[in-house]
Design a protein around this motif. Structure first.
Motif, PDB file in Angstrom:
ATOM      1  N   SER A  24      18.926  44.351   2.255  1.00  0.00           N
ATOM      2  CA  SER A  24      17.668  44.812   2.830  1.00  0.00           C
ATOM      3  C   SER A  24      17.664  46.322   3.029  1.00  0.00           C
ATOM      4  N   LYS A  25      18.761  46.853   3.558  1.00  0.00           N
ATOM      5  CA  LYS A  25      18.836  48.285   3.812  1.00  0.00           C
ATOM      6  C   LYS A  25      18.886  49.099   2.520  1.00  0.00           C
ATOM      7  N   GLU A  26      19.506  48.533   1.470  1.00  0.00           N
ATOM      8  CA  GLU A  26      19.632  49.250   0.198  1.00  0.00           C
ATOM      9  C   GLU A  26      18.495  48.942  -0.766  1.00  0.00           C
ATOM     10  N   GLY A  27      17.620  48.024  -0.404  1.00  0.00           N
ATOM     11  CA  GLY A  27      16.510  47.667  -1.276  1.00  0.00           C
ATOM     12  C   GLY A  27      16.936  46.890  -2.504  1.00  0.00           C
ATOM     13  N   LYS A  28      18.049  46.168  -2.417  1.00  0.00           N
ATOM     14  CA  LYS A  28      18.556  45.404  -3.562  1.00  0.00           C
ATOM     15  C   LYS A  28      18.211  43.925  -3.408  1.00  0.00           C
ATOM     16  N   ASN A  29      18.162  43.261  -4.565  1.00  0.00           N
ATOM     17  CA  ASN A  29      17.956  41.802  -4.590  1.00  0.00           C
ATOM     18  C   ASN A  29      16.708  41.383  -3.809  1.00  0.00           C
ATOM     19  N   ARG A  30      15.650  42.154  -3.955  1.00  0.00           N
ATOM     20  CA  ARG A  30      14.402  41.847  -3.250  1.00  0.00           C
ATOM     21  C   ARG A  30      13.701  40.617  -3.835  1.00  0.00           C
ATOM     22  N   SER A  31      13.911  40.356  -5.113  1.00  0.00           N
ATOM     23  CA  SER A  31      13.234  39.240  -5.779  1.00  0.00           C
ATOM     24  C   SER A  31      14.216  38.111  -6.034  1.00  0.00           C
ATOM     25  N   GLY A  32      13.780  36.911  -5.785  1.00  0.00           N
ATOM     26  CA  GLY A  32      14.613  35.743  -6.001  1.00  0.00           C
ATOM     27  C   GLY A  32      13.796  34.490  -5.763  1.00  0.00           C
ATOM     28  N   VAL A  33      14.328  33.359  -6.169  1.00  0.00           N
ATOM     29  CA  VAL A  33      13.646  32.076  -6.006  1.00  0.00           C
ATOM     30  C   VAL A  33      14.516  31.153  -5.160  1.00  0.00           C
ATOM     31  N   ARG A  34      13.926  30.563  -4.150  1.00  0.00           N
ATOM     32  CA  ARG A  34      14.604  29.530  -3.368  1.00  0.00           C
ATOM     33  C   ARG A  34      13.820  28.239  -3.513  1.00  0.00           C
ATOM     34  N   MET A  35      14.535  27.165  -3.778  1.00  0.00           N
ATOM     35  CA  MET A  35      13.913  25.856  -3.970  1.00  0.00           C
ATOM     36  C   MET A  35      14.397  24.926  -2.868  1.00  0.00           C
ATOM     37  N   PHE A  36      13.509  24.639  -1.942  1.00  0.00           N
ATOM     38  CA  PHE A  36      13.855  23.804  -0.803  1.00  0.00           C
ATOM     39  C   PHE A  36      13.407  22.374  -1.067  1.00  0.00           C
ATOM     40  N   LYS A  37      14.248  21.435  -0.699  1.00  0.00           N
ATOM     41  CA  LYS A  37      13.946  20.020  -0.907  1.00  0.00           C
ATOM     42  C   LYS A  37      14.006  19.285   0.423  1.00  0.00           C
ATOM     43  N   ASP A  38      13.779  17.986   0.382  1.00  0.00           N
ATOM     44  CA  ASP A  38      13.685  17.186   1.585  1.00  0.00           C
ATOM     45  C   ASP A  38      14.935  17.305   2.462  1.00  0.00           C
ATOM     46  N   ASP A  39      16.108  17.433   1.838  1.00  0.00           N
ATOM     47  CA  ASP A  39      17.350  17.546   2.605  1.00  0.00           C
ATOM     48  C   ASP A  39      17.404  18.834   3.428  1.00  0.00           C
ATOM     49  N   ASP A  40      16.634  19.855   3.042  1.00  0.00           N
ATOM     50  CA  ASP A  40      16.622  21.125   3.776  1.00  0.00           C
ATOM     51  C   ASP A  40      15.662  21.099   4.960  1.00  0.00           C
ATOM     52  N   PHE A  41      14.780  20.095   5.001  1.00  0.00           N
ATOM     53  CA  PHE A  41      13.755  20.045   6.030  1.00  0.00           C
ATOM     54  C   PHE A  41      14.251  19.281   7.248  1.00  0.00           C
ATOM     55  N   LEU A  42      13.709  19.626   8.404  1.00  0.00           N
ATOM     56  CA  LEU A  42      14.041  18.900   9.625  1.00  0.00           C
ATOM     57  C   LEU A  42      13.491  17.483   9.524  1.00  0.00           C
ATOM     58  N   ALA A  43      14.364  16.516   9.777  1.00  0.00           N
ATOM     59  CA  ALA A  43      14.059  15.111   9.508  1.00  0.00           C
ATOM     60  C   ALA A  43      12.770  14.600  10.159  1.00  0.00           C
ATOM     61  N   PRO A  44      12.493  14.879  11.431  1.00  0.00           N
ATOM     62  CA  PRO A  44      11.254  14.314  12.001  1.00  0.00           C
ATOM     63  C   PRO A  44       9.998  14.792  11.280  1.00  0.00           C
ATOM     64  N   ALA A  45       9.913  16.094  11.010  1.00  0.00           N
ATOM     65  CA  ALA A  45       8.713  16.637  10.371  1.00  0.00           C
ATOM     66  C   ALA A  45       8.596  16.198   8.920  1.00  0.00           C
ATOM     67  N   SER A  46       9.725  16.052   8.227  1.00  0.00           N
ATOM     68  CA  SER A  46       9.675  15.711   6.804  1.00  0.00           C
ATOM     69  C   SER A  46       9.218  14.282   6.577  1.00  0.00           C
ATOM     70  N   GLY A  47       9.211  13.468   7.599  1.00  0.00           N
ATOM     71  CA  GLY A  47       8.785  12.082   7.441  1.00  0.00           C
ATOM     72  C   GLY A  47       7.311  11.858   7.690  1.00  0.00           C
ATOM     73  N   GLU A  48       6.559  12.927   7.937  1.00  0.00           N
ATOM     74  CA  GLU A  48       5.135  12.813   8.229  1.00  0.00           C
ATOM     75  C   GLU A  48       4.294  13.489   7.143  1.00  0.00           C
ATOM     76  N   SER A  49       2.973  13.286   7.207  1.00  0.00           N
ATOM     77  CA  SER A  49       2.045  13.924   6.264  1.00  0.00           C
ATOM     78  C   SER A  49       1.375  15.115   6.934  1.00  0.00           C
ATOM     79  N   TRP A  50       1.222  16.210   6.166  1.00  0.00           N
ATOM     80  CA  TRP A  50       0.669  17.448   6.706  1.00  0.00           C
ATOM     81  C   TRP A  50      -0.305  18.069   5.713  1.00  0.00           C
ATOM     82  N   ASP A  51      -1.302  18.783   6.240  1.00  0.00           N
ATOM     83  CA  ASP A  51      -2.208  19.515   5.358  1.00  0.00           C
ATOM     84  C   ASP A  51      -2.327  20.982   5.754  1.00  0.00           C
ATOM     85  N   ARG A  52      -1.461  21.450   6.673  1.00  0.00           N
ATOM     86  CA  ARG A  52      -1.427  22.865   7.041  1.00  0.00           C
ATOM     87  C   ARG A  52       0.015  23.372   6.984  1.00  0.00           C
ATOM     88  N   LEU A  53       0.180  24.541   6.374  1.00  0.00           N
ATOM     89  CA  LEU A  53       1.470  25.229   6.353  1.00  0.00           C
ATOM     90  C   LEU A  53       1.312  26.564   7.053  1.00  0.00           C
TER      91      LEU A  53
END
Length: 271
Positions: A100-129
């Protein structure tokens, strides 16, 4: 996994007029990223997005553009505006302090899946992020997101889903801990890594060469990880956007500019 369309922006805290928040609505466009206003030195960037329908969320793919941390909270359009959202993805590091301080590696892709989500929230349906991006390590560069892909855990969006006005599970509560997503295996390839640290924007020839490399790694139809790499490469902003010394990267400064307001509501919240 069925992709979920983001129908509109509900509210946001800041934007660069050259790289507005609406760029997140069409992740496959070539309009560029969503970046903070050049005059905004708060180090925090927020946006609330309306999905086309309430669904259980299975995957979220994020293209970074200078954010150090990202948190994703979820809610429903039928809720009152003052009702707190639930945390789906707790604050996750996208850039280190040194980068961050050197301005390096600013671009990248992170792919989050169900295992990364908190279990209670991931088991429900949502229409707002509600996305909260932060960059506490430097205040000299605009930051934001290059793209956002959301996929439901449903195989088809024709499957029945919970109505936004339906009550959530009684066991649902806010949590603070969740497993972190590991680095993408595609980033082990030096040619692919170079696409995330470009000096200028990649040319059509370079994009074509990158696609050839990806097909060599994965013959046949390109998979989800490879498509995310290509998307990030196409949408990488020019170097001038990230340079604090280059006035060409700063948007116009007017008292009425949308990015200067603490919160700009684009549409009414539901329920």
């Amino acid at each position: 996994m069925a992709p979920v369309k983001i129908s509109h922006v509900v509210s946001f805290s800041s934007q660069d007029p050259k790289y507005p928040v609406e760029n997140l609505l069409n992740p496959d466009s070539q309009r560029g990223p969503w970046l903070s206003c050049p005059q905004d030195k708060s180090g925090q960037l927020k946006v609330e997005l309306q999905l086309e329908r309430a669904v259980p969320i299975g995957y979220i793919d994020v293209g970074n553009c200078g954010c150090a941390f990202l948190q994703i909270d979820v809610g429903r359009s039928s809720w009152s505006p003052d009702r707190p959202f639930f945390t789906l993805l707790p604050a996750t590091m996208l850039m280190s302090l040194a980068d961050s301080k050197e301005g390096k590696n600013r671009s990248g892709v992170r792919m989050f899946k169900d295992d990364d989500f908190l279990a209670p929230a991931s088991g429900e349906s949502w229409d707002r992020l509600r996305l909260t991006c932060s960059q506490p390590f430097t205040r000299h560069q605009s930051f934001g997101l290059a793209f956002l892909h959301v996929c439901s855990s449903l195989d088809f969006l024709d499957d029945p889903v919970v109505d936004p006005s339906a009550p959530v599970s009684s066991g649902l509560s806010e949590c603070s801990d969740a497993p972190k997503s590991g680095p993408s295996p595609w980033m082990a390839n030096p040619s692919i890594r170079r696409t995330f640290f470009p000096d200028p924007q990649m040319s059509t020839k370079e994009i074509s060469e990158l696609k050839t490399i990806l097909k060599q790694l994965q013959p046949g139809t390109l998979g989800r990880s490879a498509r995310m790499v290509l998307s990030a490469a196409r949408r990488a902003p020019p170097t001038s956007v990230a340079s604090p010394n280059n006035p060409a990267g700063a948007g116009p400064s007017h008292p009425g500019s949308a990015g200067l307001y603490p919160t700009r509501t684009l549409s009414q919240t539901g329920g």
